[in-house]
Design a protein around this motif. Structure first.
Motif, PDB file in Angstrom:
ATOM      1  N   PRO A  39      26.988  83.368  20.893  1.00 35.41           N
ATOM      2  CA  PRO A  39      25.921  84.261  21.306  1.00 35.41           C
ATOM      3  C   PRO A  39      25.384  83.774  22.634  1.00 35.41           C
ATOM      4  O   PRO A  39      25.477  82.600  22.961  1.00 35.41           O
ATOM      5  N   SER A  40      24.834  84.660  23.368  1.00 34.58           N
ATOM      6  CA  SER A  40      24.178  84.278  24.588  1.00 34.58           C
ATOM      7  C   SER A  40      23.036  85.247  24.791  1.00 34.58           C
ATOM      8  O   SER A  40      23.165  86.419  24.493  1.00 34.58           O
ATOM      9  N   TRP A  41      21.931  84.776  25.244  1.00 36.28           N
ATOM     10  CA  TRP A  41      20.921  85.722  25.647  1.00 36.28           C
ATOM     11  C   TRP A  41      21.130  85.894  27.133  1.00 36.28           C
ATOM     12  O   TRP A  41      21.635  85.012  27.825  1.00 36.28           O
ATOM     13  N   LEU A  42      20.891  87.060  27.607  1.00 36.87           N
ATOM     14  CA  LEU A  42      21.119  87.309  29.013  1.00 36.87           C
ATOM     15  C   LEU A  42      20.019  88.187  29.538  1.00 36.87           C
ATOM     16  O   LEU A  42      19.268  88.790  28.793  1.00 36.87           O
ATOM     17  N   TRP A  43      19.938  88.220  30.829  1.00 34.51           N
ATOM     18  CA  TRP A  43      18.954  89.098  31.422  1.00 34.51           C
ATOM     19  C   TRP A  43      19.608  89.888  32.525  1.00 34.51           C
ATOM     20  O   TRP A  43      20.612  89.503  33.094  1.00 34.51           O
ATOM     21  N   LEU A  99      24.097  91.009  35.522  1.00 38.57           N
ATOM     22  CA  LEU A  99      23.790  90.375  34.244  1.00 38.57           C
ATOM     23  C   LEU A  99      24.071  88.885  34.350  1.00 38.57           C
ATOM     24  O   LEU A  99      25.096  88.482  34.889  1.00 38.57           O
ATOM     25  N   ILE A 100      23.174  88.089  33.821  1.00 43.27           N
ATOM     26  CA  ILE A 100      23.351  86.645  33.824  1.00 43.27           C
ATOM     27  C   ILE A 100      23.386  86.164  32.379  1.00 43.27           C
ATOM     28  O   ILE A 100      22.385  86.265  31.664  1.00 43.27           O
ATOM     29  N   PHE A 101      24.550  85.667  31.958  1.00 38.18           N
ATOM     30  CA  PHE A 101      24.677  85.039  30.646  1.00 38.18           C
ATOM     31  C   PHE A 101      24.146  83.618  30.773  1.00 38.18           C
ATOM     32  O   PHE A 101      24.451  82.922  31.732  1.00 38.18           O
TER      33      PHE A 101
END
Length: 160
Positions: free
Chosen positions: A5-9, A120-122
């Protein structure tokens, strides 16, 4: 193949050399991402040499289920990130356990490349990756890989 999982913005206001103090102003919102890697390709030239190539196949970076604006997220760093494979928890941690905070990452990345609206940045993944387990755990055909983040939603991928 492994998945994490990764949160990204998502970047809302791009730029180059964004300061730590201005980093949050560059964020449009947050969402859940799945960082999938083909470990065979990733290690083709030795241990972990092809990170980008091993993550570049079609459908290897699912995101969603929606974007949550920064204004709609309270205390992002306390959010819990969870990965499950076939219902079994494989990874779990809060975002504040990340090695680098959001501001540091945006400042650093924007110093290397220009960020554009919609980028998008993971941000990475909690400990517990399949390749780091003993014995190692890899996704296989039929597995269901689920990633969720408190308040940001859940995405599920079935491995073909």
């Amino acid at each position: 193949m492994t998945g994490n999982p990764s949160w990204l913005w998502s970047i809302g206001r791009g730029g180059r050399n964004i300061s730590r103090e201005d980093a949050e102003d560059a964020i449009a919102g947050y969402m859940v991402g799945q960082d999938i890697s083909d470990r065979t390709v990733q290690s083709i030239d030795g241990p972990s040499t092809q990170f980008d190539l091993g993550k570049s196949y079609k459908n290897y970076s699912p995101v969603g289920p929606y974007i949550t604006t920064i204004a709609d997220v309270n205390d992002i760093v306390s959010k819990n990130v969870i990965t499950k494979v076939n219902g079994d928890v494989m990874q779990q941690a809060t975002i504040d356990k990340m090695i680098f905070d959001i501001q540091t990452l945006i400042s650093y990345i924007s110093g290397v490349i220009e960020l554009y609206p919609g980028d998008l940045i993971f941000t990475g993944t909690p400990s517990g990756t399949g390749v780091g387990r003993d014995p190692q755990v890899f996704l296989k055909s039929g597995d269901v890989f689920t990633s969720e983040i408190d308040g940001l939603g859940t995405i599920e991928t079935k491995v073909n």
